[in-house]
Design a protein around this motif. Sequence first.
Motif, PDB file in Angstrom:
ATOM      1  N   GLN A 200       0.664  -1.285   0.009  1.00 23.13           N
ATOM      2  CA  GLN A 200       0.172   0.068   0.011  1.00 23.13           C
ATOM      3  C   GLN A 200       0.953   1.296  -0.212  1.00 23.13           C
ATOM      4  OE1 GLN A 200      -2.322  -0.637   3.495  1.00 23.13           O
ATOM      5  NE2 GLN A 200      -3.974  -1.709   2.243  1.00 23.13           N
ATOM      6  N   GLU A 201       1.871   1.310   0.758  1.00 20.96           N
ATOM      7  CA  GLU A 201       2.913   2.508   0.732  1.00 20.96           C
ATOM      8  C   GLU A 201       3.486   2.593  -0.514  1.00 20.96           C
ATOM      9  OE1 GLU A 201       3.100   4.572   3.127  1.00 20.96           O
ATOM     10  OE2 GLU A 201       1.494   3.735   3.880  1.00 20.96           O
ATOM     11  N   ARG A 202       3.703   1.748  -1.343  1.00 20.51           N
ATOM     12  CA  ARG A 202       4.461   1.702  -2.324  1.00 20.51           C
ATOM     13  C   ARG A 202       3.434   2.185  -3.644  1.00 20.51           C
ATOM     14  NH1 ARG A 202       6.485  -3.399  -1.181  1.00 20.51           N
ATOM     15  NH2 ARG A 202       5.110  -4.487  -2.703  1.00 20.51           N
ATOM     16  N   TYR A 203       1.987   2.049  -3.438  1.00 24.24           N
ATOM     17  CA  TYR A 203       1.078   2.662  -4.184  1.00 24.24           C
ATOM     18  C   TYR A 203       0.593   3.996  -3.886  1.00 24.24           C
ATOM     19  CZ  TYR A 203      -0.258  -1.935  -6.154  1.00 24.24           C
ATOM     20  OH  TYR A 203      -0.247  -3.205  -6.918  1.00 24.24           O
ATOM     21  N   ARG A 204       1.042   4.335  -2.616  1.00 24.00           N
ATOM     22  CA  ARG A 204       0.473   5.865  -2.226  1.00 24.00           C
ATOM     23  C   ARG A 204       1.040   6.867  -3.226  1.00 24.00           C
ATOM     24  NH1 ARG A 204      -0.779   7.963   2.746  1.00 24.00           N
ATOM     25  NH2 ARG A 204      -0.241   6.402   4.045  1.00 24.00           N
ATOM     26  N   ASN A 205       2.277   6.960  -3.679  1.00 25.07           N
ATOM     27  CA  ASN A 205       2.697   7.905  -4.260  1.00 25.07           C
ATOM     28  C   ASN A 205       2.366   7.752  -5.948  1.00 25.07           C
ATOM     29  OD1 ASN A 205       3.633   9.369  -2.254  1.00 25.07           O
ATOM     30  ND2 ASN A 205       5.439   8.197  -2.292  1.00 25.07           N
ATOM     31  N   ASN A 206       1.820   6.502  -6.376  1.00 24.58           N
ATOM     32  CA  ASN A 206       1.551   6.241  -7.643  1.00 24.58           C
ATOM     33  C   ASN A 206       0.203   6.319  -8.153  1.00 24.58           C
ATOM     34  OD1 ASN A 206       4.265   6.008  -8.453  1.00 24.58           O
ATOM     35  ND2 ASN A 206       4.356   4.192  -7.010  1.00 24.58           N
ATOM     36  N   LEU A 207      -0.997   6.469  -7.115  1.00 25.44           N
ATOM     37  CA  LEU A 207      -2.173   6.693  -7.424  1.00 25.44           C
ATOM     38  C   LEU A 207      -2.862   7.626  -6.961  1.00 25.44           C
ATOM     39  CD1 LEU A 207      -3.242   2.974  -6.058  1.00 25.44           C
ATOM     40  CD2 LEU A 207      -2.884   3.655  -8.499  1.00 25.44           C
ATOM     41  N   PRO A 208      -4.122   8.384  -7.657  1.00 22.38           N
ATOM     42  CA  PRO A 208      -4.672   9.339  -7.285  1.00 22.38           C
ATOM     43  C   PRO A 208      -5.103   9.171  -5.906  1.00 22.38           C
ATOM     44  CG  PRO A 208      -5.341   8.763  -9.480  1.00 22.38           C
ATOM     45  CD  PRO A 208      -4.326   7.548  -8.809  1.00 22.38           C
ATOM     46  N   PRO A 209      -5.514  10.335  -5.155  1.00 19.34           N
ATOM     47  CA  PRO A 209      -5.715  10.064  -3.746  1.00 19.34           C
ATOM     48  C   PRO A 209      -7.103   9.288  -3.374  1.00 19.34           C
ATOM     49  CG  PRO A 209      -4.848  12.146  -3.861  1.00 19.34           C
ATOM     50  CD  PRO A 209      -5.021  11.619  -5.316  1.00 19.34           C
ATOM     51  N   ALA A 210      -8.119   9.665  -4.339  1.00 21.85           N
ATOM     52  CA  ALA A 210      -9.231   8.697  -3.993  1.00 21.85           C
ATOM     53  C   ALA A 210      -9.046   7.291  -4.476  1.00 21.85           C
ATOM     54  CB  ALA A 210     -10.291   9.305  -5.152  1.00 21.85           C
ATOM     55  N   VAL A 211      -8.408   6.963  -5.317  1.00 19.17           N
ATOM     56  CA  VAL A 211      -7.967   5.448  -5.595  1.00 19.17           C
ATOM     57  C   VAL A 211      -7.236   4.933  -4.325  1.00 19.17           C
ATOM     58  CG1 VAL A 211      -7.179   4.056  -7.346  1.00 19.17           C
ATOM     59  CG2 VAL A 211      -8.329   6.185  -8.397  1.00 19.17           C
ATOM     60  N   TYR A 212      -6.117   5.684  -3.977  1.00 17.11           N
ATOM     61  CA  TYR A 212      -5.519   5.049  -2.815  1.00 17.11           C
ATOM     62  C   TYR A 212      -6.411   4.821  -1.673  1.00 17.11           C
ATOM     63  CZ  TYR A 212      -2.375   4.562   0.853  1.00 17.11           C
ATOM     64  OH  TYR A 212      -1.422   4.049   1.871  1.00 17.11           O
ATOM     65  N   GLN A 213      -7.263   5.571  -1.435  1.00 22.35           N
ATOM     66  CA  GLN A 213      -8.149   5.552  -0.340  1.00 22.35           C
ATOM     67  C   GLN A 213      -9.113   4.370  -0.356  1.00 22.35           C
ATOM     68  OE1 GLN A 213      -7.530   7.158   2.750  1.00 22.35           O
ATOM     69  NE2 GLN A 213      -9.073   5.365   3.350  1.00 22.35           N
ATOM     70  N   ALA A 214      -9.481   4.180  -1.767  1.00 21.83           N
ATOM     71  CA  ALA A 214     -10.333   3.111  -1.865  1.00 21.83           C
ATOM     72  C   ALA A 214      -9.778   1.514  -1.753  1.00 21.83           C
ATOM     73  CB  ALA A 214     -10.889   3.172  -3.219  1.00 21.83           C
TER      74      ALA A 214
ATOM     75  N   ALA B  97      -1.150  -8.051  -5.197  1.00 23.12           N
ATOM     76  CA  ALA B  97      -1.280  -7.094  -6.588  1.00 23.12           C
ATOM     77  C   ALA B  97      -2.538  -6.866  -6.716  1.00 23.12           C
ATOM     78  CB  ALA B  97      -0.634  -7.872  -7.543  1.00 23.12           C
ATOM     79  N   GLY B  98      -3.580  -7.539  -6.365  1.00 18.97           N
ATOM     80  CA  GLY B  98      -5.024  -7.600  -6.916  1.00 18.97           C
ATOM     81  C   GLY B  98      -5.630  -6.504  -6.176  1.00 18.97           C
ATOM     82  N   VAL B  99      -5.437  -5.886  -5.012  1.00 18.73           N
ATOM     83  CA  VAL B  99      -6.029  -4.900  -4.437  1.00 18.73           C
ATOM     84  C   VAL B  99      -6.209  -3.632  -5.206  1.00 18.73           C
ATOM     85  CG1 VAL B  99      -5.583  -5.811  -1.987  1.00 18.73           C
ATOM     86  CG2 VAL B  99      -4.100  -4.130  -2.910  1.00 18.73           C
ATOM     87  N   ALA B 100      -5.226  -3.340  -5.919  1.00 20.75           N
ATOM     88  CA  ALA B 100      -5.307  -2.076  -6.674  1.00 20.75           C
ATOM     89  C   ALA B 100      -6.444  -2.254  -7.700  1.00 20.75           C
ATOM     90  CB  ALA B 100      -4.020  -1.699  -7.294  1.00 20.75           C
ATOM     91  N   ALA B 101      -6.260  -3.263  -8.443  1.00 24.60           N
ATOM     92  CA  ALA B 101      -7.318  -3.609  -9.468  1.00 24.60           C
ATOM     93  C   ALA B 101      -8.791  -3.743  -8.834  1.00 24.60           C
ATOM     94  CB  ALA B 101      -6.828  -5.111 -10.464  1.00 24.60           C
TER      95      ALA B 101
END
Length: 250
Positions: free
Chosen positions: A45-59, A157-161
Amino acid sequence: MRRLFLLLMMFCTLPAWADNLDDLFAVAGWPEQRAHFNDALTAAQERYRNNLPPAVYQALVNNSSQRFAADAMDRRAKAQMRKHLPNPNPALAFFQSPLGRKIVAAELLATRRDQLAKYAQGLPRIEASATRQLLINHLSNALPAREAGAEVTLAIAGVAADSLSSMIPGLLGSGQSQSMLNGQRQRLMEQIAGELDNTLLFVYRDLSDPELEEFATFAESTDGRSYYQAALAAIRAGLAVGQSTSSLTQ
């Protein structure tokens, strides 16, 4: 009267069976491994934090918290273990033994956060005698390590999708996403298989050859196969790879 007697016998025996299943989960290290998985999930999740829009990251965070809540994971896993392992006592006896506890300790050490970070670039190559290599090969064929490793990787890996799909329904059609998932699973298992013997040599490096032989004998036995098949089913149910968060029964 006979029916009443059978019902009374069921009420007398089912709690003891449930206690044995809980004991098996505890001594085999399931709660600790689940905690280690959540450590890895947090790192992802921390790796995704800076690579996703805030709304997507919170989701992503919200979906992860729901999907991988400890109680929900345990409930799904135990339900499958109960379904696939009619008698948990042989596995419980093995993992309660000194060797079983040593095996669990080795596995828990290998999946600890600091160890995963230390060997993020790969494990050292382990030299082994022909005898030890043969024993490890028996283990690699008996343990569902490829399948379990693929499920863990896909779950993280699937949580982002899953988060994207929850925000944009229909982003991936069900047939397309399932086909992609199966392809990813197969590729991951092939990658894991290529390094599996060395990985097992490293994880179980403190076991003597006689201990490895005893471990392999259990894993290849009827009781061992029953446990590891049930364990793989439990892992798949707990991680729920390929299922949307909204579809999971909490």
